[in-house]
Design an enzyme around this catalytic site. Sequence first.
Site, PDB file in Angstrom:
ATOM      1  N   GLY A   1       0.788  -1.231   0.000  1.00  0.00           N
ATOM      2  CA  GLY A   1       0.000   0.000   0.000  1.00  0.00           C
ATOM      3  C   GLY A   1       0.820   1.281   0.000  1.00  0.00           C
ATOM      4  O   GLY A   1       0.332   2.326   0.416  1.00  0.00           O
TER       5      GLY A   1
ATOM      6  N   ASN B   1       1.727   3.059  -2.600  1.00  0.00           N
ATOM      7  CA  ASN B   1       1.093   4.028  -3.506  1.00  0.00           C
ATOM      8  C   ASN B   1      -0.174   4.601  -2.884  1.00  0.00           C
ATOM      9  O   ASN B   1      -0.455   5.798  -3.024  1.00  0.00           O
ATOM     10  CB  ASN B   1       0.776   3.375  -4.854  1.00  0.00           C
ATOM     11  CG  ASN B   1       1.973   3.375  -5.780  1.00  0.00           C
ATOM     12  OD1 ASN B   1       2.395   4.417  -6.248  1.00  0.00           O
ATOM     13  ND2 ASN B   1       2.538   2.194  -6.019  1.00  0.00           N
TER      14      ASN B   1
ATOM     15  N   MET C   1      -4.052  -6.486  -7.166  1.00  0.00           N
ATOM     16  CA  MET C   1      -3.566  -7.581  -7.997  1.00  0.00           C
ATOM     17  C   MET C   1      -4.676  -8.552  -8.409  1.00  0.00           C
ATOM     18  O   MET C   1      -4.492  -9.769  -8.356  1.00  0.00           O
ATOM     19  CB  MET C   1      -2.444  -8.328  -7.267  1.00  0.00           C
ATOM     20  CG  MET C   1      -1.307  -7.437  -6.799  1.00  0.00           C
ATOM     21  SD  MET C   1      -0.531  -6.514  -8.144  1.00  0.00           S
ATOM     22  CE  MET C   1       0.443  -7.826  -8.872  1.00  0.00           C
TER      23      MET C   1
ATOM     24  N   ILE D   1      -7.551  -9.527 -11.528  1.00  0.00           N
ATOM     25  CA  ILE D   1      -8.102  -9.281 -12.860  1.00  0.00           C
ATOM     26  C   ILE D   1      -9.562  -8.876 -12.664  1.00  0.00           C
ATOM     27  O   ILE D   1     -10.318  -9.600 -12.013  1.00  0.00           O
ATOM     28  CB  ILE D   1      -8.067 -10.573 -13.714  1.00  0.00           C
ATOM     29  CG1 ILE D   1      -6.639 -11.121 -13.816  1.00  0.00           C
ATOM     30  CG2 ILE D   1      -8.717 -10.352 -15.068  1.00  0.00           C
ATOM     31  CD1 ILE D   1      -5.821 -10.564 -14.921  1.00  0.00           C
TER      32      ILE D   1
ATOM     33  N   ASN E   1      -5.216   3.247 -12.758  1.00  0.00           N
ATOM     34  CA  ASN E   1      -4.324   2.202 -12.235  1.00  0.00           C
ATOM     35  C   ASN E   1      -2.889   2.650 -12.427  1.00  0.00           C
ATOM     36  O   ASN E   1      -2.583   3.409 -13.347  1.00  0.00           O
ATOM     37  CB  ASN E   1      -4.546   0.889 -12.995  1.00  0.00           C
ATOM     38  CG  ASN E   1      -3.641  -0.223 -12.484  1.00  0.00           C
ATOM     39  OD1 ASN E   1      -3.545  -0.442 -11.274  1.00  0.00           O
ATOM     40  ND2 ASN E   1      -2.976  -0.926 -13.391  1.00  0.00           N
TER      41      ASN E   1
ATOM     42  N   HIS F   1       0.891   1.068 -13.110  1.00  0.00           N
ATOM     43  CA  HIS F   1       1.529  -0.167 -13.575  1.00  0.00           C
ATOM     44  C   HIS F   1       3.045   0.067 -13.639  1.00  0.00           C
ATOM     45  O   HIS F   1       3.483   1.096 -14.175  1.00  0.00           O
ATOM     46  CB  HIS F   1       0.992  -0.545 -14.955  1.00  0.00           C
ATOM     47  CG  HIS F   1       1.603  -1.803 -15.478  1.00  0.00           C
ATOM     48  ND1 HIS F   1       1.254  -3.047 -15.002  1.00  0.00           N
ATOM     49  CD2 HIS F   1       2.566  -2.012 -16.404  1.00  0.00           C
ATOM     50  CE1 HIS F   1       1.980  -3.969 -15.616  1.00  0.00           C
ATOM     51  NE2 HIS F   1       2.782  -3.361 -16.477  1.00  0.00           N
TER      52      HIS F   1
HETATM   53  C1  GRF Z   1       3.612  -1.100  -7.449  1.00  0.00           C
HETATM   54  O1  GRF Z   1       4.831  -1.248  -8.102  1.00  0.00           O
HETATM   55  C2  GRF Z   1       2.501  -1.002  -8.453  1.00  0.00           C
HETATM   56  O2  GRF Z   1       2.844  -0.304  -9.609  1.00  0.00           O
HETATM   57  C3  GRF Z   1       2.272  -2.452  -8.780  1.00  0.00           C
HETATM   58  O3  GRF Z   1       2.411  -3.129  -7.561  1.00  0.00           O
HETATM   59  C4  GRF Z   1       3.236  -2.375  -6.680  1.00  0.00           C
HETATM   60  C5  GRF Z   1       2.423  -2.092  -5.470  1.00  0.00           C
HETATM   61  O4  GRF Z   1       3.145  -1.498  -4.451  1.00  0.00           O
HETATM   62  N1  GRF Z   1       1.008  -2.650  -9.436  1.00  0.00           N
HETATM   63  P1  GRF Z   1       2.399  -0.807  -3.235  1.00  0.00           P
HETATM   64  O5  GRF Z   1       1.397  -1.816  -2.685  1.00  0.00           O
HETATM   65  O6  GRF Z   1       1.726   0.427  -3.731  1.00  0.00           O
HETATM   66  O7  GRF Z   1       3.475  -0.522  -2.231  1.00  0.00           O
END
Ligand code: GRF
Length: 206
Positions: free
Chosen positions: A14, A16, A93, A95, A110, A112
Amino acid sequence: MSEPAVGILISGAGSNMLALVEAMQTGEVPARPAIVVSNDPQAAGLAKASALGVPTAVVDHRASKGDREAFDAAVNAKLREAGAEIVACAGFMRIMTPVLTGAWAGRMLNIHPSLLPLFKGLGTHARALEAGVCVHGATVHEVTQELDSGAILGQAAIPVLPGDTAQTLAARVLEREHVLYPRVLTAFIRDPEAARQTPIAIFPDP
Ligand code: GRF
């Protein structure tokens, strides 16, 4: 849209999500965090969201026993109940089916960890190394039914350095993700059409 309520979907650490919530709480992003929803009850991000005073919910995907529509409907219900107007997937994560992507079309972003359209799907950092690229990075894009394929709203690039491993690359990309996502979300809230027309590009320091 002024000060919209943002629902955030996570599956893990988490970081982000944290960057987005903190940017909303400082006023950098003109929005308020409505709820953080995780498909994994063990996701470390849940406690981090709670610590910042953000409501959380868990919709354990294992309870739906492979019924992706049922899982998506349960997530959608949490988002609606919390009054979310925009959804930010942040390390989510799963689909998704049209139950979610259709419900939030034009209002779901999103992040990526690659420079799309390169390296869609999983294992992006190892695949970037394997491909021998010398520039890598992250992308914030709109979510559509096709995986990692919606309109690109912003990208942050970093150099691939000699000796990089998937882990070192992931760490440097992640650091840039935390800068990119709040900036893109801000632009999207202010004017979604302008955000689509003029994606944000963040380049490495020379
Ligand atoms: C990030 O690199 C994001 O782009 C990818 O999974 C990772 C998640 O990291 N989809 P966090 O949970 O935000 O620390």
